[in-house]
Design a protein around this motif. Sequence first.
Motif, PDB file in Angstrom:
ATOM      1  N   GLU A 135       1.155  -0.922   0.056  1.00 17.86           N
ATOM      2  CA  GLU A 135       0.177   0.331   0.196  1.00 17.86           C
ATOM      3  C   GLU A 135       1.031   1.492   0.032  1.00 17.86           C
ATOM      4  O   GLU A 135       2.006   1.179   0.223  1.00 17.86           O
ATOM      5  N   VAL A 136      -0.108   2.223  -0.373  1.00 18.44           N
ATOM      6  CA  VAL A 136       0.971   3.388  -0.755  1.00 18.44           C
ATOM      7  C   VAL A 136       0.169   4.733   1.147  1.00 18.44           C
ATOM      8  O   VAL A 136      -0.387   4.802   0.650  1.00 18.44           O
ATOM      9  N   GLU A 137       1.353   4.622   1.639  1.00 18.16           N
ATOM     10  CA  GLU A 137       1.383   6.258   2.085  1.00 18.16           C
ATOM     11  C   GLU A 137       1.195   7.474   2.355  1.00 18.16           C
ATOM     12  O   GLU A 137       2.488   7.444   1.903  1.00 18.16           O
ATOM     13  N   ASP A 138       1.409   8.428   2.804  1.00 22.37           N
ATOM     14  CA  ASP A 138       1.728   9.766   2.469  1.00 22.37           C
ATOM     15  C   ASP A 138       2.723  10.319   3.576  1.00 22.37           C
ATOM     16  O   ASP A 138       1.610  10.343   4.721  1.00 22.37           O
ATOM     17  N   ASP A 139       3.443  10.744   3.818  1.00 15.58           N
ATOM     18  CA  ASP A 139       4.765  11.010   4.707  1.00 15.58           C
ATOM     19  C   ASP A 139       5.611  11.989   4.162  1.00 15.58           C
ATOM     20  O   ASP A 139       6.130  12.553   3.470  1.00 15.58           O
ATOM     21  N   ASP A 140       4.123  13.324   5.015  1.00 11.80           N
ATOM     22  CA  ASP A 140       4.360  14.750   4.568  1.00 11.80           C
ATOM     23  C   ASP A 140       4.005  15.783   3.262  1.00 11.80           C
ATOM     24  O   ASP A 140       5.017  15.882   2.726  1.00 11.80           O
ATOM     25  N   GLY A 141       3.581  14.525   2.217  1.00 13.09           N
ATOM     26  CA  GLY A 141       3.026  15.386   1.528  1.00 13.09           C
ATOM     27  C   GLY A 141       3.990  14.225   0.465  1.00 13.09           C
ATOM     28  O   GLY A 141       3.638  14.823  -1.194  1.00 13.09           O
ATOM     29  N   THR A 142       5.313  13.204   0.514  1.00 13.14           N
ATOM     30  CA  THR A 142       5.663  12.267  -0.537  1.00 13.14           C
ATOM     31  C   THR A 142       4.954  11.161  -0.060  1.00 13.14           C
ATOM     32  O   THR A 142       5.268  10.221   1.137  1.00 13.14           O
ATOM     33  N   PRO A 143       4.559   9.969  -0.655  1.00  9.10           N
ATOM     34  CA  PRO A 143       4.518   9.332  -1.067  1.00  9.10           C
ATOM     35  C   PRO A 143       5.116   7.961  -0.601  1.00  9.10           C
ATOM     36  O   PRO A 143       6.815   7.956  -0.911  1.00  9.10           O
ATOM     37  N   SER A 144       5.077   7.199   0.406  1.00  9.78           N
ATOM     38  CA  SER A 144       5.802   6.032   0.726  1.00  9.78           C
ATOM     39  C   SER A 144       5.450   4.345   0.437  1.00  9.78           C
ATOM     40  O   SER A 144       4.099   4.199   0.359  1.00  9.78           O
ATOM     41  N   TYR A 145       5.925   4.054   0.229  1.00 11.47           N
ATOM     42  CA  TYR A 145       5.774   2.529  -0.833  1.00 11.47           C
ATOM     43  C   TYR A 145       5.966   1.184   0.035  1.00 11.47           C
ATOM     44  O   TYR A 145       7.290   1.361   1.160  1.00 11.47           O
ATOM     45  N   TYR A 146       4.881   0.754   0.922  1.00 14.41           N
ATOM     46  CA  TYR A 146       4.966  -0.503   2.138  1.00 14.41           C
ATOM     47  C   TYR A 146       4.414  -1.498   1.260  1.00 14.41           C
ATOM     48  O   TYR A 146       3.453  -1.762   0.088  1.00 14.41           O
ATOM     49  N   ILE A 147       4.727  -2.540   1.992  1.00 11.57           N
ATOM     50  CA  ILE A 147       4.965  -3.923   1.432  1.00 11.57           C
ATOM     51  C   ILE A 147       4.167  -4.689   2.666  1.00 11.57           C
ATOM     52  O   ILE A 147       5.043  -4.986   3.297  1.00 11.57           O
ATOM     53  N   TRP A 148       3.584  -6.186   2.497  1.00 11.41           N
ATOM     54  CA  TRP A 148       2.991  -6.509   3.371  1.00 11.41           C
ATOM     55  C   TRP A 148       4.100  -7.689   3.416  1.00 11.41           C
ATOM     56  O   TRP A 148       3.970  -8.424   2.276  1.00 11.41           O
ATOM     57  N   THR A 149       4.221  -8.741   4.850  1.00  9.84           N
ATOM     58  CA  THR A 149       5.871  -9.907   4.871  1.00  9.84           C
ATOM     59  C   THR A 149       4.921 -10.532   5.062  1.00  9.84           C
ATOM     60  O   THR A 149       5.570 -11.240   5.444  1.00  9.84           O
ATOM     61  N   HIS A 150       4.001 -10.358   6.103  1.00 12.28           N
ATOM     62  CA  HIS A 150       3.453 -11.513   6.734  1.00 12.28           C
ATOM     63  C   HIS A 150       1.915 -12.073   5.881  1.00 12.28           C
ATOM     64  O   HIS A 150       1.091 -11.385   5.946  1.00 12.28           O
ATOM     65  N   LYS A 151       1.889 -13.284   5.947  1.00 15.01           N
ATOM     66  CA  LYS A 151       0.756 -13.799   5.656  1.00 15.01           C
ATOM     67  C   LYS A 151      -0.176 -14.786   6.401  1.00 15.01           C
ATOM     68  O   LYS A 151       1.190 -16.004   6.857  1.00 15.01           O
ATOM     69  N   LYS A 152      -1.026 -14.458   6.681  1.00 16.48           N
ATOM     70  CA  LYS A 152      -1.541 -15.273   8.323  1.00 16.48           C
ATOM     71  C   LYS A 152      -2.855 -16.057   7.625  1.00 16.48           C
ATOM     72  O   LYS A 152      -4.456 -15.446   7.061  1.00 16.48           O
ATOM     73  N   PHE A 153      -3.206 -17.595   7.673  1.00 16.45           N
ATOM     74  CA  PHE A 153      -4.304 -17.869   7.246  1.00 16.45           C
ATOM     75  C   PHE A 153      -4.567 -18.886   8.055  1.00 16.45           C
ATOM     76  O   PHE A 153      -4.210 -19.521   9.130  1.00 16.45           O
ATOM     77  N   ASP A 154      -6.138 -18.526   7.809  1.00 12.60           N
ATOM     78  CA  ASP A 154      -7.146 -19.235   8.988  1.00 12.60           C
ATOM     79  C   ASP A 154      -7.741 -19.859   8.031  1.00 12.60           C
ATOM     80  O   ASP A 154      -8.327 -19.515   7.312  1.00 12.60           O
ATOM     81  N   ILE A 155      -7.223 -21.118   8.158  1.00  9.82           N
ATOM     82  CA  ILE A 155      -7.947 -22.433   7.694  1.00  9.82           C
ATOM     83  C   ILE A 155      -9.033 -22.778   7.615  1.00  9.82           C
ATOM     84  O   ILE A 155      -9.350 -23.796   9.436  1.00  9.82           O
ATOM     85  N   GLY A 156     -10.486 -23.336   7.565  1.00  7.81           N
ATOM     86  CA  GLY A 156     -11.542 -24.212   8.107  1.00  7.81           C
ATOM     87  C   GLY A 156     -11.439 -25.429   7.896  1.00  7.81           C
ATOM     88  O   GLY A 156     -11.660 -25.537   5.699  1.00  7.81           O
ATOM     89  N   TYR A 157     -12.179 -26.520   8.324  1.00  5.92           N
ATOM     90  CA  TYR A 157     -12.051 -28.277   7.965  1.00  5.92           C
ATOM     91  C   TYR A 157     -13.186 -28.092   8.471  1.00  5.92           C
ATOM     92  O   TYR A 157     -13.947 -27.966   9.824  1.00  5.92           O
ATOM     93  N   ASN A 158     -14.107 -29.021   8.060  1.00  4.79           N
ATOM     94  CA  ASN A 158     -15.087 -29.952   8.282  1.00  4.79           C
ATOM     95  C   ASN A 158     -14.416 -31.303   8.013  1.00  4.79           C
ATOM     96  O   ASN A 158     -14.498 -31.522   6.746  1.00  4.79           O
ATOM     97  N   GLY A 159     -14.565 -32.022   8.891  1.00  2.71           N
ATOM     98  CA  GLY A 159     -14.011 -33.351   9.046  1.00  2.71           C
ATOM     99  C   GLY A 159     -12.853 -33.234   8.123  1.00  2.71           C
ATOM    100  O   GLY A 159     -11.852 -32.940   9.455  1.00  2.71           O
ATOM    101  N   LYS A 160     -11.850 -34.446   7.235  1.00  2.48           N
ATOM    102  CA  LYS A 160     -11.182 -34.625   6.965  1.00  2.48           C
ATOM    103  C   LYS A 160     -10.857 -33.759   5.776  1.00  2.48           C
ATOM    104  O   LYS A 160     -10.118 -33.912   4.505  1.00  2.48           O
ATOM    105  N   GLN A 161     -11.697 -32.303   5.523  1.00  3.14           N
ATOM    106  CA  GLN A 161     -11.424 -31.954   4.044  1.00  3.14           C
ATOM    107  C   GLN A 161     -11.644 -30.394   4.375  1.00  3.14           C
ATOM    108  O   GLN A 161     -12.008 -29.810   5.530  1.00  3.14           O
TER     109      GLN A 161
END
Length: 581
Positions: A135-161
């Motif tokens: 995402e892009v953030e505005d730091d005092d009128g200057t755009p700064s660029y950031y990337i996401w480095t952490h992937k959090k997976f929430d996985i639902g299961y029902n039985g064996k699927q």
Amino acid sequence: MSSLYILLITCVVVGVYGDEHNHVYDDHDEVVLWMNTVGPYHNRQETYAYFSLPFCVGTKESIGHYHETLSEALQGVELEFSGLDIEFKADISSTPYCEIQLTEEKQKAFTYAVKNHYWYQMYMDDLPVWGIVGEVEDDDGTPSYYIWTHKKFDIGYNGKQIVDVNLTSENKVKLKLDAKIPFTYEVNWKKSSIRFEDRFDKYLDPNFFQHRIHWFSIFNSFMMVIFLVGLVSMILMRTLRKDYARYSKDEELDDMERDLGDEYGWKQVHGDVFRPASHCMLFSALVGAGYQVTVVVLSVIIFAMLGELYTERGSLLSTAIFVYAATSPVNGYFGGSLYARMGGKIWIRQMLLSAFMLPALVCGTAFFINFIAIYYHASRAIPFGTMVAVTCICIFVILPLTLVGTVLGRNLAGQPDFPCRINAVPRPIPEKKWFMEPVVIVVLGGVLPFGSIFIEMYFIFTSFWAYKIYYVYGFMLLVFIILMIVTVCVTIVCTYFLLNAEDYRWQWTSFLAAASTSGYVYMYSFYYFFFKTKMYGLFQTAFYFGYMALFSLALGIMCGTVGYVGTSVFVRKIYSTVKID
């Protein structure tokens, strides 16, 4: 040869029914996370391989992947192993899996991706998962660029699927030259009550597709059909009744009285109305292709209603390819029989034109766009092997089946059985008012059919060019039936007025009047592109307008054929009812 047929059909059928993986896991079985593509959010079809951006790969041993189906290759699916170690029902706390150092080249690549709102797609157990690069953030009128480095997976299961997968992107890091950026992931397993059969429901949007506007458009189109059918029936029955009475009175007059009388109308062209259409080879090829496209569209809609094809990757396209190849005899039968009834002699050339006209247009457009995709290094670039496979399907499946249909059509339905004899010398066409000219009729003929479907076009366009999954195929079937009825009614009225003006060029006029619906659809696609989307760039623009042209062409051929067939039944009926001397 027979083994080749089996191989080609098997390749397509695998795409329809998918692989044999039953999505059942035991505790601590490996769950593979496939990285698919990355690209700008506003350009859905402009996608690139995930690792074309300088992401790093997990430490787990790589697993090779190939295109499972022909449709995956055509749709640009590029599955690559993520390298993340995930096991069924085994929670994983935040764990680093790789690290990159931002060189100038890598920083530019990530900055460009963040600036253009790049998103990426993954698959876990055939469930799609989406994430944002940064995402892009505005730091005092200057755009700064950031990337996401952490992937959090929430996985639902029902039985064996596995029944649910959610991704949360966390821990944004600013893109600084020479910075070391670690990438981490986390996996949390949760028991879910979602049934395996219903796990795709979360991706559907009933508030969008089942909105009151959608229901109202169907009701409005249905009322249009009732009004139009009633109007056509009333006008034609009253008018034809008067015509029959006048012609019956004319039959009681002697020749001199008939010559001095005021003779006009559709009966006067009875000796020319069944004259073969100009360019009958092209005309019969278009009609044959129209029969095939109509059968394919109806079949795919029914299969989608019964089989929920949206739940399998590429299954809708695979079904369409399989049905199109299997229905090639329909093309040959109706196109070949019509060409024979029109007195055509060069039937082999007509058969080749019928078999390759649509595939050549589709492949030509696809290959042109493919050059742009190759220049962009996009995942939509069609591999050479896929081109060879499509060519083999055309030569070794579509062509022989079209030949079989053509031979059957010429022998079973190729004899002319017109109710009126055709004059040796064509009758001069009298002058008429400007609004009765075929060109005007053709332009106006598509207005009502387009009016009956344009709301549905918005939903179809949105599902293909935006991030919606189209699933209300019952609506589509209703709209398809409504379109067919409206098209037939409009072309019958247009043809009646044309014949009443003693112009017997009704074959092409009826076909093009119905086919002009596609022109309005293509014009609507311009409105949709400029006012309903934020697409940009040469690749996405060429892709959009190229494939919208193909869609409109197929729609035009289908509507034109339906209009011509309905009109031909009407013409044969009225000329077989009145006694012609």
